[in-house]
Design an enzyme around this catalytic site. Structure first.
Site, PDB file in Angstrom:
ATOM      1  CB  SER A   1     -29.547  48.492  16.708  1.00  0.00           C
ATOM      2  OG  SER A   1     -28.038  48.057  17.367  1.00  0.00           O
TER       3      SER A   1
ATOM      4  CE  LYS B   1     -27.446  44.650  14.936  1.00  0.00           C
ATOM      5  NZ  LYS B   1     -28.346  45.772  15.157  1.00  0.00           N
TER       6      LYS B   1
END
Length: 777
Positions: free
Chosen positions: A678, A721
């Site tokens: 990611s 996140k």
């Protein structure tokens, strides 16, 4: 005659395990130093001494309390010193005597005694008792091989009741305590009556021995001596109604098996093993193994269960009392209760509470058990690498035991506990087997009604158990095992949730544990916020609790040493108590940077921000990657580099930059391993910024995987996140378009403070993340 002396002082000889009646002659081996000295003293004192029996034979140096008060006044007839230093002495009992004084002279014991006079006359009642006793002894001598005819002849000629009674007492096989009882009867009539009672018992035992011997002889003509003795013992116990020993044990075990309510196949197995145990000698090696196995079958719950508390509102209240937030988990438990109430039958679901450390996974499982009114059992799987931990050992092994699942069920004492399998992601495997594979049967509602434990060897029903597992990282759980569980993510707490948890749960607990009261330690909201922001950085609240405990300790010290009645914790006082802030709140860059982008990452401890730096200098096209990156992250950097080469003209980058520019990509905190796809768009953004000179906006964070064509692919852990971005002070986050469905998982308090940009291609990322170049301004 000794009758004329009423009181005397003579040497004392303690006897161990023997007793001498008046009129009896006995040989004794004397070895103790004080006893040998007593014999020497007696020889110088007309050969007289006092014989008293010890209450405990193990006592080497007896005191007055260790001796019976009534003993025998005796005379030494003969003594001989043996080669080993022991003295063999022949003594004759003369009279009963009572110990009135005890003197320990160091090397010899001396006794003051009172002699009991002998009447020697027999009245009519005494004569009748003597005749009865003589008749019984005559019959006893015919039954018993231990009675001598010489003794019987002597008794017929004895007219003195004292001598008559003591002669019979000396020739009966009685316990030492019974003999001492007879010695202590001073009244001869009482002594004769007690002898009649003892002799009657002896005759009854002899009759039973004869009867038992005849019965055993018929069935044991061709058997070995050992088996004969064992059968004789069983026959004796049966006649006497003795439930002690193995016969009583077998009956007790059978009774317990009957009341254990086992399934039919287990009951048959238990009875079969009990029969084997009954026939097995007690000293056989397998005897203890069989007994242990039967104990396990008896102690395991087979049908006993607690009644579920199906009041959904009450259960909801209990869950809210113990935990703040965690709405998804609470909702799932309440759904289970509602369905159970409507259907009255449902196989236990397998819930997996996944999340970083300190978010309350284990304590939540305990609260679920309390809300259901079920027993709670916890089993830690961290580091387990032996399959036998789950399935148990075969009974052929030394020290074999059932697996920890069966042990847990025994502790629970019911068939429907809440069973927590803690740290299921931290199991390992080696040559001893794969415990994760063994759990496949346990965590399958279609199979666990016949769970097989190697030790039990019989199927055990686990279908009524509500299994809950916990994990920090579900990525390390094998696929087939993960497929059996319903994953409920507990990503971590927002700052608002942490404040509520600290205020309502952690602070009251720590205040109480440190001996304070709420009025003694008021904590301001701004102080609580400062502790959360500047002294902790975690997804859970474990470190927050430690800081609050430290605050309580400091306050307790102030209350005691400074005699303060109240310590108000303010924002200023926090720094005095806990020291300088450990973390900087808001990790966003102070200004826009060239070649530095902020990524959003997911770790086992929750979400975090990740700064990626790129340096571009003249060189020969060398690409360097540092920061302890994993293979996947290195591949993301290579993919970003290749994409930029393919789009160099559109990005206003020299087409030959890869030949003339050395590029160094670094991820700070180099000691921490980092991996995952990611960070792809973050690396690409930082690279383009370094090569074009365009600055990256300091308030922007991003996450997403990149392809060679610039497409942005979805990622996991969006909630964690987003929360880390909010915690770091970022205001805008860039996420893949395909993660739009996950936005609702982000807490509203976090979502409202962030601008969330959805992208499908890197070009869209660059428009948001990079400032316009100076040329275009």
């Amino acid at each position: 005659m000794v009758d004329q002396y009423q009181e005397r002082r003579v040497p004392l000889l303690p006897l161990r395990g023997v007793l001498i009646f008046p009129g009896a002659i006995m040989h004794l081996d004397v070895g103790r130093e004080k006893s040998v000295k007593a014999l020497e003293e007696a020889k110088q004192n007309d050969q007289f001494l006092f014989l008293a029996t010890q209450k405990q034979t193990t006592k080497e140096d007896p005191t007055e309390e260790d001796l019976y008060r009534i003993g025998t006044f005796a005379k030494i007839v003969q003594s001989t010193k043996l080669a080993n230093g022991t003295v063999r002495v022949q003594v004759e009992g003369l009279q009963r005597a009572s110990l009135t004084g005890f003197h320990d002279h160091g090397d010899v014991l001396v006794a003051d005694i009172q002699l009991f006079e002998q009447d020697g006359k027999a009245d009519t009642e005494t004569e009748a008792l003597m005749r009865t006793l003589l008749s019984m002894y005559d019959q006893f001598s015919k039954q018993s091989k231990r009675a001598s005819q010489e003794t019987l002849a002597t008794l017929k000629e004895t007219t003195a009741p004292e001598q008559f009674a003591d002669l019979i007492a000396a020739n009966l096989t009685l316990k030492l305590s019974q003999k001492q009882t007879l010695l202590e009867f001073i009244d001869v009539k009482e002594r004769l009556q007690k002898l009649i009672e003892f002799l009657g018992n002896e005759q009854e035992v002899l009759g039973l021995e004869k009867k038992i011997g005849q019965r055993v002889k018929k069935s044991m003509e061709k058997t070995q001596k050992e088996y004969y003795l064992r059968e004789q013992m069983k026959a004796i116990q049966k006649e006497l109604g003795d439930r002690e020993g193995k016969t009583g044990e077998i009956a007790e075990l059978k009774e317990k098996i009957e009341s254990a309510e086992m399934p039919e196949h287990v009951y048959e197995k238990a009875i079969k093993e009990l029969s084997r145990y009954e026939k097995m000698p007690a000293n056989a090696g397998e005897s203890s193994i069989l007994r242990n196995y039967l104990d396990w079958l008896i102690q395991l719950p087979w049908t006993k269960q607690t009644e579920d508390q199906l009041d959904v509102k009450k259960a909801s209240k209990i869950l809210d009392e113990d935990h703040y937030g965690l709405e998804k988990v609470k909702e799932r438990v309440l759904e289970y209760l509602a369905v159970r109430k409507l259907t009255n039958s449902m196989k236990g679901p397998i819930l997996c509470l996944a999340g970083p450390p300190g978010v309350g996974k284990t304590s939540l499982a305990r609260s679920i058990a309390r809300s259901l009114n079920r027993k709670f059992v916890r089993m830690s799987l961290g580091g387990v690498r032996d399959e036998a931990e789950i399935r148990g050992h075969r009974r052929t092994y030394v020290g074999a035991m059932p697996g920890r699942l069966i042990q847990g069920m025994k502790r629970a004492e019911t068939i429907n506990p809440v069973f927590l399998l803690d740290e299921i992601d931290k199991m390992a495997n080696d040559f001893r087997g794969d415990p994760a594979s063994a759990l496949l049967e346990v965590l399958d509602p279609e199979q666990n009604n016949t769970f097989s434990d190697h030790y039990l060897e019989e199927a055990y029903d686990l279908s009524n158990v509500m299994f809950i597992t916990t994990a920090n990282n579900i990525g390390t759980i094998p696929g087939p095992l993960l497929d059996r569980m319903e994953i409920i993510s507990i990503p971590g707490y927002t700052e608002l949730e942490k404040k509520q948890i600290a205020r309502n749960y952690l602070l009251p607990k720590q205040v109480k544990e440190h001996g304070l009261t709420k009025s003694q330690l008021p904590v301001k909201d701004e102080a609580l916020t400062k502790i959360i922001r500047h002294y902790t950085r975690e997804a859970g609240v474990r470190n927050l609790e430690r800081q609050l405990a430290s605050t309580c300790r400091k306050a307790a010290k102030m209350v005691v040493m400074e005699d303060r009645k109240r310590v108000t914790v303010t924002e200023k006082l926090v720094e005095e108590m806990l020291g300088k802030p450990r973390f900087r709140y808001g990790m966003a860059e102070q200004e826009d940077q060239i070649g530095a982008a902020t990524g959003l990452a997911y770790t086992a401890a929750g979400g975090t921000t990740l700064s990626i730096e790129v340096s571009a200098v003249k060189g020969k096209g060398k690409l360097t990657l540092t920061g302890k990156l994993g293979d996947v992250m290195k591949e993301s950097a290579q993919a970003a580099f290749s994409y930029i080469r393919s789009r160099s003209e559109e990005l206003s980058i020299a087409t030959d930059f890869n030949d003339k520019t050395d590029i160094h990509i670094h991820v700070p905190e180099g000691a921490t391993p980092k991996d995952g796809p990611s960070a792809g768009i973050t690396m690409a953004t930082a690279l383009i910024s370094a090569l074009t000179g365009r600055k990256v906006k300091r308030e922007v964070g991003m996450t997403g995987e990149i392809t060679l064509r610039g497409r942005v692919l979805p990622i996991g852990g969006l909630k964690e996140k987003a929360m880390s971005a909010h915690r770091a002070g970022l205001t805008t986050i860039i996420i893949p378009k395909e993660n739009e469905k996950d936005i609702d998982d982000i807490p509203a308090s976090v979502r409202d403070d962030l601008t969330i940009v959805l992208v499908e291609h890197l070009d869209q990322v660059l428009k948001v993340a990079l400032n316009e170049s100076e040329d275009k301004k």
